[in-house]
Design a protein around this motif. Sequence first.
Motif, PDB file in Angstrom:
ATOM      1  N   GLY B  17      18.934   2.036  20.795  1.00 43.74           N
ATOM      2  CA  GLY B  17      18.039   3.309  20.855  1.00 43.74           C
ATOM      3  C   GLY B  17      17.840   3.406  19.057  1.00 43.74           C
ATOM      4  N   ASP B  18      17.263   4.507  18.843  1.00 43.54           N
ATOM      5  CA  ASP B  18      16.861   4.874  17.393  1.00 43.54           C
ATOM      6  C   ASP B  18      17.810   5.445  16.740  1.00 43.54           C
ATOM      7  OD1 ASP B  18      16.774   7.295  18.624  1.00 43.54           O
ATOM      8  OD2 ASP B  18      15.287   7.912  17.415  1.00 43.54           O
ATOM      9  N   ARG B  19      18.939   5.822  17.144  1.00 46.82           N
ATOM     10  CA  ARG B  19      20.296   6.324  16.578  1.00 46.82           C
ATOM     11  C   ARG B  19      21.405   6.063  17.652  1.00 46.82           C
ATOM     12  NH1 ARG B  19      17.649  11.790  17.472  1.00 46.82           N
ATOM     13  NH2 ARG B  19      18.654  12.702  19.016  1.00 46.82           N
ATOM     14  N   PRO B  20      22.501   5.741  16.854  1.00 40.51           N
ATOM     15  CA  PRO B  20      23.681   5.667  17.810  1.00 40.51           C
ATOM     16  C   PRO B  20      23.952   6.646  18.797  1.00 40.51           C
ATOM     17  CG  PRO B  20      24.316   5.769  15.396  1.00 40.51           C
ATOM     18  CD  PRO B  20      22.711   5.847  15.455  1.00 40.51           C
ATOM     19  N   ASN B  21      23.929   7.921  18.431  1.00 36.90           N
ATOM     20  CA  ASN B  21      24.408   9.160  19.279  1.00 36.90           C
ATOM     21  C   ASN B  21      23.263  10.101  19.386  1.00 36.90           C
ATOM     22  OD1 ASN B  21      27.105   8.411  19.394  1.00 36.90           O
ATOM     23  ND2 ASN B  21      27.607   9.072  17.249  1.00 36.90           N
ATOM     24  N   ALA B  22      23.073  10.426  20.737  1.00 41.25           N
ATOM     25  CA  ALA B  22      22.210  11.547  21.089  1.00 41.25           C
ATOM     26  C   ALA B  22      22.435  12.634  20.454  1.00 41.25           C
ATOM     27  CB  ALA B  22      22.059  11.474  22.707  1.00 41.25           C
ATOM     28  N   CYS B  37      19.466  30.547  21.662  1.00 40.27           N
ATOM     29  CA  CYS B  37      18.409  29.789  21.619  1.00 40.27           C
ATOM     30  C   CYS B  37      18.646  28.617  20.885  1.00 40.27           C
ATOM     31  CB  CYS B  37      17.207  30.184  20.955  1.00 40.27           C
ATOM     32  SG  CYS B  37      16.222  31.269  22.243  1.00 40.27           S
ATOM     33  N   VAL B  38      18.414  27.533  21.589  1.00 41.68           N
ATOM     34  CA  VAL B  38      18.832  25.883  21.063  1.00 41.68           C
ATOM     35  C   VAL B  38      17.391  25.490  20.555  1.00 41.68           C
ATOM     36  CG1 VAL B  38      19.793  23.629  20.994  1.00 41.68           C
ATOM     37  CG2 VAL B  38      21.074  25.554  21.956  1.00 41.68           C
ATOM     38  N   VAL B  39      17.025  25.173  19.310  1.00 42.70           N
ATOM     39  CA  VAL B  39      15.618  25.037  18.976  1.00 42.70           C
ATOM     40  C   VAL B  39      15.608  23.643  18.311  1.00 42.70           C
ATOM     41  CG1 VAL B  39      13.360  26.043  18.031  1.00 42.70           C
ATOM     42  CG2 VAL B  39      15.685  27.195  18.029  1.00 42.70           C
ATOM     43  N   GLY B  40      14.650  22.959  18.755  1.00 43.98           N
ATOM     44  CA  GLY B  40      14.350  21.720  18.089  1.00 43.98           C
ATOM     45  C   GLY B  40      13.123  20.886  18.375  1.00 43.98           C
ATOM     46  N   GLU B  41      12.667  19.934  17.920  1.00 46.37           N
ATOM     47  CA  GLU B  41      11.552  19.311  17.937  1.00 46.37           C
ATOM     48  C   GLU B  41      12.157  18.242  19.251  1.00 46.37           C
ATOM     49  OE1 GLU B  41       8.395  19.199  14.987  1.00 46.37           O
ATOM     50  OE2 GLU B  41      10.246  18.197  13.976  1.00 46.37           O
ATOM     51  N   SER B  42      11.126  17.536  19.889  1.00 47.78           N
ATOM     52  CA  SER B  42      11.355  16.460  21.194  1.00 47.78           C
ATOM     53  C   SER B  42      11.988  15.401  20.392  1.00 47.78           C
ATOM     54  CB  SER B  42      10.213  15.794  21.644  1.00 47.78           C
ATOM     55  OG  SER B  42       9.470  15.310  20.673  1.00 47.78           O
ATOM     56  N   GLY B  43      13.083  14.953  21.329  1.00 45.05           N
ATOM     57  CA  GLY B  43      14.203  13.863  20.725  1.00 45.05           C
ATOM     58  C   GLY B  43      15.180  14.454  19.766  1.00 45.05           C
ATOM     59  N   SER B  44      15.248  15.863  19.592  1.00 44.08           N
ATOM     60  CA  SER B  44      16.450  16.629  18.698  1.00 44.08           C
ATOM     61  C   SER B  44      17.797  16.475  19.448  1.00 44.08           C
ATOM     62  CB  SER B  44      16.029  17.782  18.077  1.00 44.08           C
ATOM     63  OG  SER B  44      15.696  18.708  19.465  1.00 44.08           O
ATOM     64  N   HIS B 210      11.325  24.888  22.045  1.00 41.19           N
ATOM     65  CA  HIS B 210      10.717  24.212  20.633  1.00 41.19           C
ATOM     66  C   HIS B 210       9.804  25.095  20.199  1.00 41.19           C
ATOM     67  CE1 HIS B 210       7.130  24.012  23.801  1.00 41.19           C
ATOM     68  NE2 HIS B 210       6.772  23.912  22.465  1.00 41.19           N
ATOM     69  N   ASP B 211       9.724  26.271  20.784  1.00 40.61           N
ATOM     70  CA  ASP B 211       8.852  27.205  20.107  1.00 40.61           C
ATOM     71  C   ASP B 211       9.781  28.432  19.509  1.00 40.61           C
ATOM     72  OD1 ASP B 211       6.771  29.168  19.957  1.00 40.61           O
ATOM     73  OD2 ASP B 211       6.047  28.681  21.812  1.00 40.61           O
ATOM     74  N   PHE B 212       9.067  28.613  18.141  1.00 44.22           N
ATOM     75  CA  PHE B 212       9.850  29.800  17.292  1.00 44.22           C
ATOM     76  C   PHE B 212       9.266  31.097  17.819  1.00 44.22           C
ATOM     77  CE2 PHE B 212      11.871  26.634  14.607  1.00 44.22           C
ATOM     78  CZ  PHE B 212      13.036  27.346  14.141  1.00 44.22           C
ATOM     79  N   GLY B 213       8.121  31.104  18.490  1.00 40.50           N
ATOM     80  CA  GLY B 213       7.669  32.421  18.744  1.00 40.50           C
ATOM     81  C   GLY B 213       8.468  32.891  20.143  1.00 40.50           C
ATOM     82  N   ALA B 223      20.485  28.458  17.258  1.00 40.68           N
ATOM     83  CA  ALA B 223      20.933  27.159  16.792  1.00 40.68           C
ATOM     84  C   ALA B 223      19.904  26.036  16.333  1.00 40.68           C
ATOM     85  CB  ALA B 223      22.155  26.491  17.796  1.00 40.68           C
ATOM     86  N   VAL B 224      19.500  25.555  15.397  1.00 42.63           N
ATOM     87  CA  VAL B 224      18.539  24.529  14.914  1.00 42.63           C
ATOM     88  C   VAL B 224      18.937  23.205  14.987  1.00 42.63           C
ATOM     89  CG1 VAL B 224      16.656  24.016  13.569  1.00 42.63           C
ATOM     90  CG2 VAL B 224      17.458  26.435  13.501  1.00 42.63           C
ATOM     91  N   MET B 225      18.514  22.221  15.847  1.00 44.24           N
ATOM     92  CA  MET B 225      18.881  20.804  15.917  1.00 44.24           C
ATOM     93  C   MET B 225      17.935  20.168  15.636  1.00 44.24           C
ATOM     94  SD  MET B 225      20.856  20.416  19.603  1.00 44.24           S
ATOM     95  CE  MET B 225      21.379  18.855  19.161  1.00 44.24           C
TER      96      MET B 225
END
Lengths: 280, 544
Positions: B17-22, B37-44, B210-213, B223-225
């Motif tokens: 994978g692109d990193r060892p841990n998801a 709210c857990v916020v983050g972009e795709s793959g976070s 994923h939406d701050f709105g 929580a921002v991931m």
Amino acid sequence: MSAFLRRFARNRGAVVGAVLLVLVIGMALFAPLLFPGSPWDMAGAPFQPPGEDGMLLGTDSLGRDVAAGIAYGAQVSLIVGAVSTAVALLIGVALGAVAGYLGGWADDAIMRFTEFFQTIPSFVLAILLVAIFTPSIASIIVAIAVVSWPPVTRVVRAEFLSLRNREFVQAAEVLGKRPLAIVLTDILPNALSPIIVLASLMTATAILLESSLSFLGLGDPNMMSWGFLIGSGRSVIRLAWWMSVFPGLAIFLTVLALNLVGEGLSDALNPRLRKRGAAH
Amino acid sequence: MSLLEVSGLTVALPPGGDRPNAVEGIDLTLDAGEILCVVGESGSGKSMTANATMRLLAPGLAVRSGSIRFDGRDLLRLPEEEMRRLRGARLAMIFQEPMTALNPLMRVGDQIAEALRVHGAGNDAARRVPELLEAVNLPDPRAIARSHPFRLSGGQRQRVMIAMALALEPALLIADEPTTALDVTTQKQILTLIREIQQRRGTGVMFITHDFGVVAEIADRVAVMQRGRIVEQGPAAQVLNRPEHPYTRALIAAVPQGHAAARPARSVSTETILQLSGVRKTYHRAGGWFGKGVAVPAVADADLVLHRGETLGVVGESGSGKSTLARCVIRLVTPEQGEILFGGTDLRPLSRNAWMPYRRQIQMVFQDPFASLNPRRTVGEAIAEGPITHGVPRDTALAKARELLSLVQLPPEAMNRYPHEFSGGQRQRIGIARALAMEPQLLIADEPVSALDVSVQAQVLALLTDLRERLGLTMLFITHDLRVAAEICDRVAVMQRGRIVEQGPTEQVFRSPRHPYTKALLDSVPGRGWVPPVAHGIDLAKSE
């Protein structure tokens, strides 16, 4: 390409199939070297069991070498399998592409036409065609092609239906590409994987069909074939089992090899199907 | 003691994978009656965190360390049977796509009853099912209970999912992007519903988005991931208005503003380049052997004017006909009526061949960067293909393609690579370069940023803004996101059920909408009360 080979090799059965197939092709190519002279000529005493009189697989009721018959029969089987599949692909891909790309009434007309062929039992139709056109290698190839194109049309149509609404096809349209160019350069290359897999399985079916036809005596009278060998050994099977068993084994192994290769190709071309359930 | 306590959670990705841990070292707490709210972009790793809590990780993913304590018990160490008893009863989950989360062959009432029966409450089903459907504000609960999922709209299906999740009054509800697949007006209703139910029952909600709105609309804590780690965590007002971590700041800065007033009006010529009048496109659904076919008006009597150098936004919800309208202009769809005047010529009656010269002048950027590039063709070929089709020599076209790559900020090496080697944002740049290779006067952009993460979205929007200045492009910009429209469009046209209900300068339409539908749309923009601090520095946190 190497990634493709690695995925193919991961399927052990496919590797075994590929090796078998290479052996059969080698046997067909080198038949004249291995067994100089015609396979129809008498080579020893009749009804010799395998191993005796220098005959590896025995002789038939007229003293012909069964091993030579199998080697020459491989030529017929492979030629019929490959050429009839190619012809069936030509018909099937062309009709399927038109039906899937154009849609509408063209799609309706072509699919009804395809269904018409699918409702007729294919072996009966093949017998009929060969009987009408007198048995020869060309008429056998045509007959097999005519009965085996409908599945290709259906697969190609389904692929085209789903691909033609993809955005990259629309993008090509927006760029002003002609429909033929879009079909050939944008859609067809993306629809190849299932066609290749289908082709390998169709070759196997074609070999079986040819064997069945020549078993019934509808083979090319000038060419030794596996079906003919079994057919001629049928009446004396209790006396000389080897006359039917070895050609039968040849058919079995070749068809198995093609099926294994087909499955391996399918795995290698659609790696996602294999990795189902793993992490995305 | 908190309802849910995640500490040190690390989930390993399969090798390669692109990193060892998801996710790595996740610490989270959630109290009863609170929305986190857990916020983050795709793959976070935000969905991974939710799935680990439900013990629904895909095979091949293993929890390496950490604990997830729910009511004092570590969920990761419970036997499967105990976990099964908790799922549905005490822990419930709703998913992004309600159509695939519901069994298409079962009436929705039976599905909710089944959820009750599995946990031994089947006897009450006849009474409870209508009650639950009523609790999620569905009209005529008895009729809805007898419907199959395909008869319901997306919003209704999501309500059914929520009713099912709440059937056994769980203490913890995990919502994984529950409104992402919905239209804004429906999204607003669902958010209100979740808020209301959560307050009424004191449920703890873990809300993945994923939406701050949406965060501004609903969160108590955030929580921002980023790339599997939590980079910032705290009360909503604090994270939204005084973000500390640079990543949070960057994300918030990338949120489209939704306030056109901030942008200076651009000068635009009065020369008309495109004029639509009375354009109409109706789709006919065949009726089968029995019954009549249905006619669905996708675009009805659309009138539009586009001036040279201007960007006109067409906004509306899914099914409003905005994409069909764009496709009519570029002849991917043939309208049955109306005039499409491009530089004075009516394009509608032209034949395929007569259209050819206009293919150079009108180009399109598509929505899905993963579907809009032929996977079997190199990027260079894809960009050069259009000009080559129109008779430009191959070498010239390829040289031009290389120039265009640098224009859309991609390295020249990209020429010989295939689309799958690029990220979504990069692919969208390639799509833009392909359209620009034809040197068009009019660029139609059909939801060009809606499949992208918010930070990438901001970059692509900035690129489009920059290009239209440099090349003097006229743009027809289709979007469902009013915030994006406000960011880039000079004028907007609002579409509803195939009709243009309002059009005018962006600022005017957004500030004083006249049509009730426009008002409803604007009211539904998530996080409307929140002004991102980076641009304005004003503390206007929505306190609910």
